[in-house]
Design a protein around this motif. Structure first.
Motif, PDB file in Angstrom:
ATOM      1  N   UNK A 116       0.791  -1.174  -0.044  1.00  0.00           N
ATOM      2  CA  UNK A 116      -0.031  -0.130   0.043  1.00  0.00           C
ATOM      3  C   UNK A 116       0.827   1.242  -0.057  1.00  0.00           C
ATOM      4  N   UNK A 117       2.010   1.324   0.810  1.00  0.00           N
ATOM      5  CA  UNK A 117       2.874   2.261   0.905  1.00  0.00           C
ATOM      6  C   UNK A 117       3.361   2.575  -0.518  1.00  0.00           C
ATOM      7  N   UNK A 118       3.824   1.549  -1.336  1.00  0.00           N
ATOM      8  CA  UNK A 118       4.614   1.817  -2.519  1.00  0.00           C
ATOM      9  C   UNK A 118       3.340   2.213  -3.439  1.00  0.00           C
ATOM     10  N   UNK A 119       2.280   1.766  -3.395  1.00  0.00           N
ATOM     11  CA  UNK A 119       1.323   2.404  -4.275  1.00  0.00           C
ATOM     12  C   UNK A 119       0.968   3.976  -4.085  1.00  0.00           C
ATOM     13  N   UNK A 126       3.466  10.290  -9.751  1.00  0.00           N
ATOM     14  CA  UNK A 126       2.882  10.355 -10.990  1.00  0.00           C
ATOM     15  C   UNK A 126       1.909  11.623 -11.177  1.00  0.00           C
ATOM     16  N   UNK A 127       1.596  12.342  -9.916  1.00  0.00           N
ATOM     17  CA  UNK A 127       0.594  13.377 -10.081  1.00  0.00           C
ATOM     18  C   UNK A 127      -0.627  12.742 -10.409  1.00  0.00           C
ATOM     19  N   UNK A 128      -1.267  11.753 -10.099  1.00  0.00           N
ATOM     20  CA  UNK A 128      -2.430  11.379 -10.722  1.00  0.00           C
ATOM     21  C   UNK A 128      -3.685  11.426  -9.878  1.00  0.00           C
ATOM     22  N   UNK A 133      -3.489   8.297  -5.057  1.00  0.00           N
ATOM     23  CA  UNK A 133      -2.883   8.392  -3.449  1.00  0.00           C
ATOM     24  C   UNK A 133      -3.750   7.543  -2.624  1.00  0.00           C
ATOM     25  N   UNK A 134      -5.042   7.533  -2.716  1.00  0.00           N
ATOM     26  CA  UNK A 134      -5.739   6.789  -1.908  1.00  0.00           C
ATOM     27  C   UNK A 134      -5.343   5.277  -1.927  1.00  0.00           C
ATOM     28  N   UNK A 135      -4.759   4.810  -2.935  1.00  0.00           N
ATOM     29  CA  UNK A 135      -4.393   3.567  -2.787  1.00  0.00           C
ATOM     30  C   UNK A 135      -5.196   2.473  -3.281  1.00  0.00           C
ATOM     31  N   UNK A 261     -11.613   4.741 -18.516  1.00  0.00           N
ATOM     32  CA  UNK A 261     -10.799   5.312 -17.505  1.00  0.00           C
ATOM     33  C   UNK A 261     -10.166   6.534 -17.710  1.00  0.00           C
ATOM     34  N   UNK A 262     -11.012   7.674 -17.865  1.00  0.00           N
ATOM     35  CA  UNK A 262     -10.526   8.774 -18.451  1.00  0.00           C
ATOM     36  C   UNK A 262      -9.299   9.303 -17.380  1.00  0.00           C
ATOM     37  N   UNK A 263      -8.290   9.874 -17.978  1.00  0.00           N
ATOM     38  CA  UNK A 263      -7.068  10.490 -17.277  1.00  0.00           C
ATOM     39  C   UNK A 263      -7.458  11.716 -16.715  1.00  0.00           C
ATOM     40  N   UNK A 264      -6.522  12.189 -16.205  1.00  0.00           N
ATOM     41  CA  UNK A 264      -6.659  13.695 -15.694  1.00  0.00           C
ATOM     42  C   UNK A 264      -6.511  14.548 -16.650  1.00  0.00           C
ATOM     43  N   UNK A 265      -5.866  14.223 -17.692  1.00  0.00           N
ATOM     44  CA  UNK A 265      -5.707  15.199 -18.945  1.00  0.00           C
ATOM     45  C   UNK A 265      -6.790  15.331 -19.820  1.00  0.00           C
TER      46      UNK A 265
END
Length: 310
Positions: A116-119, A126-128, A133-135, A261-265
């Motif tokens: 989980x920490x690695x995720x 990656x700024x995603x 970040x919620x893992x 799965x739409x990206x942030x962009x």
């Protein structure tokens, strides 16, 4: 290990019949033992990726250990492609095999607090956004992760105590993989600099963000129900929303109209359409196939989706 699985089962499972994804490593061996010990009816699913010499022998050894514990066993040979890189392709092949073999049952996976920490760190780098970040979720039907509160050294100690000899995958020590360098270089350095507690802190961060995301997603779902219409998505109700809610409405709408799965962009580009004034017509590509491209178009005060030939 048994207590972690028993607590998870009481919270999330409707019955005792489960599958366990078993690699032969310490985490999944401890999970299999914990699931059997917790009274679950376990089928161990062993995916043989065929990426290393002797992989069939590793799978057979894992099968013997699972059977000695009282679990049923299925070995699932797969062919791994190269799309997205070796690590991603192996993951895709593994999950596809588990999905096909589970036969409607939940599948328990041996991800630990260290995973989980690695995720969380990967998502941060990656700024995603907060969703990444919620893992990993402990329960994301049909996938269950009872060990997100268990450290990797604990699963290894449990295997030693039970007399198991877990397989040590060479890929888990290969510095070509980003996750391996996080595990062997970045996290130990953070633990040293911050005087310990980093893995647990990252886990708490993920848990808090999941709660925030769930609340915002629920808010967005209610708003989407009001703004959605047969001919598209009404723009006016979106304009006064906080950005964090508006982008969630757009993401949910995009998934509903066929975006993958739409990206942030992509979400940001569609959000720019919402801010467009007047009758200007703009568009954003959101996916498609070899024959047609799916685009979002703003026409007046509505977002709509169209298919255009390539």
């Amino acid at each position: 290990m048994r207590r972690a699985v028993a607590d998870f089962a009481a919270a999330h499972l409707a019955g005792p019949d489960v599958c366990v994804g078993l690699s032969g490593g310490a985490d999944s061996l401890a999970l299999t033992a914990g699931a059997v010990g917790a009274g679950l009816d376990v089928t161990a699913l062993i995916v043989d990726h065929g990426l290393q010499p002797g992989s069939m022998q590793v799978a057979a050894a894992a099968a013997r250990t699972a059977e000695s514990l009282g679990a049923r066993v299925r070995i699932l040979p797969v062919r791994v492609g190269w799309r997205g890189g070796l690590e991603a392709a192996a993951r895709d092949a593994r999950y596809a095999a588990l999905e096909q073999a589970r036969d409607g049952r939940p599948v328990l996976l041996g991800h630990t607090a260290d995973d989980q920490a690695e995720t969380v760190l990967l998502g941060l780098a990656r700024g995603s956004g907060s969703r990444s970040i919620a893992g990993m979720r402990p329960w994301n039907r049909p996938w269950g992760r009872p060990f997100l509160g268990v450290r990797r050294h604990q699963t290894l100690a449990a295997c030693t105590e039970m007399g198991f000899e877990p397989h040590h995958d060479p890929h888990n020590r290969d510095p070509r993989f980003t996750r391996v360098r996080l595990r062997t270089e970045v996290l130990p350095l953070l633990e040293e600099v911050l005087h310990g507690g980093v893995v647990d802190a990252l886990g708490r961060t993920a848990e808090g963000l999941r709660a925030d995301n769930d609340a915002l997603d629920e808010w967005a779902a209610g708003l989407l129900a009001g703004a959605g219409r047969d001919e598209g998505l009404a723009i006016a109700p979106l304009l006064a929303l906080p950005l964090a809610v508006r982008t969630r409405v757009l993401r949910a709408w995009l998934l509903g109209v066929g975006a993958t799965e739409p990206t942030h962009r992509v979400i940001s580009a569609v959000d720019d359409l919402v801010a467009t004034t007047g009758n200007a017509r703009s568009q954003v590509a959101i996916g498609g196939d070899s024959e047609a491209r799916r685009i979002v178009v703003r026409a007046g005060e509505t977002l709509t989706v169209r298919l255009t030939a390539r």
